[in-house]
Design a protein around this motif. Structure first.
Motif, PDB file in Angstrom:
ATOM      1  N   ASP A 126     -10.317 -78.797  25.035  1.00 23.30           N
ATOM      2  CA  ASP A 126     -11.225 -79.403  23.940  1.00 23.30           C
ATOM      3  C   ASP A 126     -11.971 -80.481  24.555  1.00 23.30           C
ATOM      4  O   ASP A 126     -13.150 -80.671  24.373  1.00 23.30           O
ATOM      5  CB  ASP A 126     -10.563 -79.418  22.704  1.00 23.30           C
ATOM      6  CG  ASP A 126     -10.238 -78.116  21.789  1.00 23.30           C
ATOM      7  OD1 ASP A 126     -10.318 -77.113  22.538  1.00 23.30           O
ATOM      8  OD2 ASP A 126     -10.106 -78.447  20.541  1.00 23.30           O
TER       9      ASP A 126
ATOM     10  N   ARG B  41     -13.145 -84.428  16.483  1.00 20.61           N
ATOM     11  CA  ARG B  41     -12.440 -83.464  16.580  1.00 20.61           C
ATOM     12  C   ARG B  41     -11.018 -83.591  16.067  1.00 20.61           C
ATOM     13  O   ARG B  41     -10.133 -82.940  15.639  1.00 20.61           O
ATOM     14  CB  ARG B  41     -12.384 -83.087  18.207  1.00 20.61           C
ATOM     15  CG  ARG B  41     -11.647 -81.684  18.422  1.00 20.61           C
ATOM     16  CD  ARG B  41     -12.143 -80.304  17.770  1.00 20.61           C
ATOM     17  NE  ARG B  41     -11.198 -79.237  18.000  1.00 20.61           N
ATOM     18  CZ  ARG B  41     -10.382 -78.575  17.269  1.00 20.61           C
ATOM     19  NH1 ARG B  41     -10.637 -79.172  16.062  1.00 20.61           N
ATOM     20  NH2 ARG B  41      -9.770 -77.608  17.178  1.00 20.61           N
TER      21      ARG B  41
ATOM     22  N   LEU C 161     -14.166 -77.514  16.709  1.00 13.95           N
ATOM     23  CA  LEU C 161     -14.866 -77.411  17.940  1.00 13.95           C
ATOM     24  C   LEU C 161     -16.265 -76.883  17.961  1.00 13.95           C
ATOM     25  O   LEU C 161     -17.144 -77.539  18.382  1.00 13.95           O
ATOM     26  CB  LEU C 161     -14.006 -77.054  19.264  1.00 13.95           C
ATOM     27  CG  LEU C 161     -14.531 -77.075  20.543  1.00 13.95           C
ATOM     28  CD1 LEU C 161     -14.741 -78.542  21.018  1.00 13.95           C
ATOM     29  CD2 LEU C 161     -13.813 -76.198  21.697  1.00 13.95           C
TER      30      LEU C 161
ATOM     31  N   GLU D  42      -8.686 -76.438  10.159  1.00 11.26           N
ATOM     32  CA  GLU D  42     -10.306 -75.895  10.612  1.00 11.26           C
ATOM     33  C   GLU D  42     -10.596 -74.787   9.795  1.00 11.26           C
ATOM     34  O   GLU D  42     -11.889 -74.556   9.536  1.00 11.26           O
ATOM     35  CB  GLU D  42     -10.305 -75.475  12.016  1.00 11.26           C
ATOM     36  CG  GLU D  42     -10.043 -76.765  13.038  1.00 11.26           C
ATOM     37  CD  GLU D  42      -8.791 -77.174  13.464  1.00 11.26           C
ATOM     38  OE1 GLU D  42      -8.605 -77.783  14.608  1.00 11.26           O
ATOM     39  OE2 GLU D  42      -7.741 -76.596  12.665  1.00 11.26           O
TER      40      GLU D  42
END
Length: 310
Positions: free
Chosen positions: A33, A74, A80, A225
């Motif tokens: 990431d 993040r 992302l 997420e």
């Protein structure tokens, strides 16, 4: 006096610090990431970022500040893909953001199954008629447009339709359809409830594909997420078993498909047996098949609408 150049920061050190910060935030792939965020900032691929590290690349203070801001966001579990604005899907780089379900790798296997069915149909009809057939397919609940866009890019001989209820998601889908690679089939977007779509069209389809909402109402995702950023409309399938929308897709597919037409829908692993039974006990369906994803889990079900009997 000549203007002094601004200070610079070594990329390798920034990536090390970012990886540590994302590890502490329990991000599953912290180094990946961090490199992807750096690539987004520098307009570079992940491989190019890795090469820059090896060659001792430096970032300006402004670039370093922007990178650290992205990493901090993040670490707060903002997806992302929302930070970069893109998500890879098969051969495409899709535009994504708030309001649209982020496409997952497992859906790529659903697309591959649909492409294989279209290829078989095309081959059979060309062998029979000797001319290019006019095939069509529709993606029910297209979200960001991932399935429909992939079909259009990889099987341009077909006419592709996409159906989406959410205005926000439809906007992302339209953007992705407008930016398909040269030579792709155009995609016609219909903004409506997939349950109402059969009443709005008169044509019959060869293939129906869908990744509908299917999470049961009391099974809130643990991944932040997904829970906090994917739209609820794209997650929860309705009912205690989450199968209201998958059932609706099956009913819509039966209404939309021509005799001999084929549909496939994605679902949770634990729903495979129930959906197979639903299809196998339906007298209008045949050739029911359960498909596995890349990790061997039963993640989609297909069936054929029976031909009219003489």
């Amino acid at each position: 006096m000549a203007e002094q150049p601004g200070a610079s920061v070594e990329l390798s050190g920034l990536l090390e610090a970012a990886t540590a910060q994302l590890t502490e935030a329990s991000i599953p792939s912290p180094r990946v990431d961090a490199e992807l965020l750096a690539g987004h900032l520098l307009n570079a691929s992940r491989g190019e970022v890795q090469t820059k590290v090896l060659t001792g690349a430096q970032l300006s203070e402004e670039q370093a500040e922007r990178f650290n801001t992205l990493v901090a966001e993040r670490a707060q579990r903002i997806p992302l893909q929302h930070l970069t604005g893109t998500a890879p899907f098969r051969t495409l780089e899709l535009r994504v953001g708030p309001g649209a379900f982020i496409p997952r790798p497992e859906t790529e296997t659903v697309v591959e199954a649909a492409l294989e069915r279209l290829r078989q149909m095309r081959s059979a009809q060309m062998e029979t008629a000797g001319v290019e057939p006019r095939l069509n397919a529709v993606d029910l609940g297209t979200g960001s447009g991932a399935i429909a866009a992939a079909l259009a890019a990889e099987f341009p001989q077909a006419e592709i339709h996409a159906v989406e209820l959410s205005e926000e998601a439809a906007a992302w889908a339209e953007l992705n359809f407008q930016n398909l690679p040269s030579g792709s089939a155009p995609v016609r977007l219909h903004q409506c409830d997939l349950r109402e779509f059969p009443k709005q069209v008169s044509e019959e389809f060869d293939v129906v594909v869908s990744n509908p909402p299917y999470i049961p109402e009391d099974m809130v995702p643990t991944e932040r997420e997904v829970r906090d950023h994917d739209p609820e409309l794209a997650l929860y399938g309705g009912g205690r078993d989450g199968l209201e929308m998958p059932r609706a897709v099956i009913e819509a597919a039966k209404a939309l498909l021509r005799p001999g037409g084929w549909f496939i829908l994605e679902h949770a692993e634990v729903q495979a047996e129930a959906l197979r039974e639903i299809c196998e006990t339906d007298p209008s369906l045949t050739d029911v098949e359960t498909h596995q994803d890349l990790s061997g889990r039963p993640r989609s079900t297909s069936a054929v609408v029976k031909e009219y009997s003489a």
